[in-house]
Design a protein around this motif. Structure first.
Motif, mmCIF file in Angstrom:
data_model
loop_
_atom_site.group_PDB
_atom_site.id
_atom_site.type_symbol
_atom_site.label_atom_id
_atom_site.label_comp_id
_atom_site.label_asym_id
_atom_site.label_seq_id
_atom_site.Cartn_x
_atom_site.Cartn_y
_atom_site.Cartn_z
ATOM 1 N N HIS A 111 3.452 39.090 -24.913
ATOM 2 C CA HIS A 111 2.145 39.410 -24.336
ATOM 3 C C HIS A 111 1.028 38.705 -25.103
ATOM 4 O O HIS A 111 0.107 38.124 -24.504
ATOM 5 C CB HIS A 111 1.916 40.922 -24.358
ATOM 6 C CG HIS A 111 0.636 41.333 -23.702
ATOM 7 N ND1 HIS A 111 -0.556 41.424 -24.391
ATOM 8 C CD2 HIS A 111 0.341 41.655 -22.413
ATOM 9 C CE1 HIS A 111 -1.516 41.802 -23.571
ATOM 10 N NE2 HIS A 111 -1.001 41.934 -22.370
ATOM 11 N N SER A 112 1.101 38.717 -26.428
ATOM 12 C CA SER A 112 0.084 38.080 -27.247
ATOM 13 C C SER A 112 0.052 36.572 -27.022
ATOM 14 O O SER A 112 -1.015 35.971 -26.837
ATOM 15 C CB SER A 112 0.344 38.393 -28.726
ATOM 16 O OG SER A 112 -0.561 37.708 -29.552
ATOM 17 N N SER A 124 2.453 39.851 -8.263
ATOM 18 C CA SER A 124 3.587 40.626 -8.758
ATOM 19 C C SER A 124 4.561 40.880 -7.617
ATOM 20 O O SER A 124 4.191 40.859 -6.441
ATOM 21 C CB SER A 124 3.133 41.955 -9.366
ATOM 22 O OG SER A 124 2.543 42.772 -8.373
ATOM 23 N N ALA A 125 5.804 41.111 -7.993
ATOM 24 C CA ALA A 125 6.850 41.493 -7.046
ATOM 25 C C ALA A 125 7.908 42.239 -7.840
ATOM 26 O O ALA A 125 8.353 41.767 -8.883
ATOM 27 C CB ALA A 125 7.448 40.276 -6.360
ATOM 28 N N VAL A 135 -0.106 25.925 -13.315
ATOM 29 C CA VAL A 135 0.646 26.563 -14.402
ATOM 30 C C VAL A 135 0.932 28.012 -14.027
ATOM 31 O O VAL A 135 0.015 28.775 -13.702
ATOM 32 C CB VAL A 135 -0.138 26.528 -15.736
ATOM 33 C CG1 VAL A 135 0.694 27.169 -16.852
ATOM 34 C CG2 VAL A 135 -0.510 25.096 -16.098
ATOM 35 N N SER A 136 2.203 28.380 -14.060
ATOM 36 C CA SER A 136 2.605 29.764 -13.809
ATOM 37 C C SER A 136 3.026 30.402 -15.129
ATOM 38 O O SER A 136 3.779 29.808 -15.899
ATOM 39 C CB SER A 136 3.766 29.798 -12.808
ATOM 40 O OG SER A 136 4.308 31.109 -12.719
ATOM 41 N N LEU A 137 2.533 31.615 -15.390
ATOM 42 C CA LEU A 137 2.855 32.341 -16.620
ATOM 43 C C LEU A 137 3.343 33.746 -16.291
ATOM 44 O O LEU A 137 2.704 34.479 -15.532
ATOM 45 C CB LEU A 137 1.619 32.470 -17.521
ATOM 46 C CG LEU A 137 0.959 31.184 -18.030
ATOM 47 C CD1 LEU A 137 -0.313 31.544 -18.805
ATOM 48 C CD2 LEU A 137 1.905 30.386 -18.907
ATOM 49 N N TYR A 138 4.465 34.112 -16.850
ATOM 50 C CA TYR A 138 4.945 35.495 -16.782
ATOM 51 C C TYR A 138 3.961 36.364 -17.554
ATOM 52 O O TYR A 138 3.492 35.983 -18.624
ATOM 53 C CB TYR A 138 6.348 35.551 -17.392
ATOM 54 C CG TYR A 138 6.928 36.922 -17.600
ATOM 55 C CD1 TYR A 138 6.868 37.899 -16.610
ATOM 56 C CD2 TYR A 138 7.579 37.231 -18.794
ATOM 57 C CE1 TYR A 138 7.426 39.142 -16.805
ATOM 58 C CE2 TYR A 138 8.147 38.485 -19.001
ATOM 59 C CZ TYR A 138 8.056 39.438 -18.008
ATOM 60 O OH TYR A 138 8.611 40.674 -18.205
ATOM 61 N N ARG A 139 3.631 37.553 -17.023
ATOM 62 C CA ARG A 139 2.668 38.436 -17.692
ATOM 63 C C ARG A 139 3.334 39.777 -18.017
ATOM 64 O O ARG A 139 3.233 40.744 -17.255
ATOM 65 C CB ARG A 139 1.437 38.652 -16.805
ATOM 66 C CG ARG A 139 0.694 37.381 -16.424
ATOM 67 C CD ARG A 139 0.273 36.541 -17.605
ATOM 68 N NE ARG A 139 -0.714 37.171 -18.416
ATOM 69 C CZ ARG A 139 -2.032 36.962 -18.298
ATOM 70 N NH1 ARG A 139 -2.496 36.144 -17.385
ATOM 71 N NH2 ARG A 139 -2.865 37.572 -19.095
#
Length: 202
Positions: free
Chosen positions: A159-160, A182-183, A145-149
């Motif tokens: 964010h929440s 990050s990139a 699972v990939s999640l944008y942070r």
């Protein structure tokens, strides 16, 4: 996939809007260099697992399939997205794309790796989606699972919601922890959950 979202401050997008956004190129940035590191991390995980079949839920334009092909992956790949305009017109050897709602998946069988890449927070019921995705993972296989942070001060609603999802992923049995990457201006986390064999079910 459904069009709603369980958290305040996060926009609700319907199927027609998703199709229009892909037609207008709204998600084209996912193919830019800043996103490559995230896809490469997912690909590296798939290759390390020795997977011969991958299910990509919320595959969009099939970018993960392209990165896998570049890395030499020759196994079976199935990509699912409900935005018809996003999907490539053809699949290819061992590659198939399906237009379907993730809440009503037409996919059967089990896969060595199931991927949810930046899609979980767009679903009405993320917990159900996680359970259904894990059910499609073969015993000892992996859910990735990939999640944008996003930064809390810039996107408090996102964010929440995403922090809550990350906590839920960390609480799953078989969780291997998260890789933070990050990139450019994009920060993301990759979570890996191994499906533990269940003698009573598997």
């Amino acid at each position: 996939m459904s069009g709603g979202s369980p958290a305040g401050g996060v926009p609700t997008v319907g199927r027609r809007e998703w199709n229009e956004e892909y037609r207008r190129g709204r998600w084209r940035y996912l193919g830019e260099p800043d996103e490559a590191a995230r896809y490469q991390a997912i690909v590296a995980r798939i290759l390390t697992a020795g997977a011969t079949e991958v299910l990509d839920l919320g595959c969009g334009e099939g970018l993960l399939a392209r990165h896998l092909e570049t890395a030499g992956f020759t196994g079976r790949y199935v990509g699912v997205d409900w935005a018809h305009s996003a999907l490539p017109p053809t699949g290819g050897p061992n590659r198939r794309f399906v237009c379907a709602n993730l809440a009503q998946l037409p996919v059967r069988g089990q896969f060595a790796v199931v991927v949810l890449s930046e899609v979980l927070y767009y679903l009405d019921d993320p917990d159900r989606a996680l359970a259904e995705a894990l059910a499609l993972v073969a015993p000892a296989g992996e859910l990735v699972v990939s999640l944008y942070r996003p930064a809390a001060e810039r996107h408090p609603g996102w964010h929440s919601l995403i922090s809550d999802l990350a906590t839920r992923l960390a609480g799953l049995a078989g969780d291997q922890g998260a890789l933070i990457g990050s990139a450019g201006h994009r920060r993301w986390s990759m979570h890996v959950v191994t499906r533990l064999p269940n003698p009573g079910l598997d």
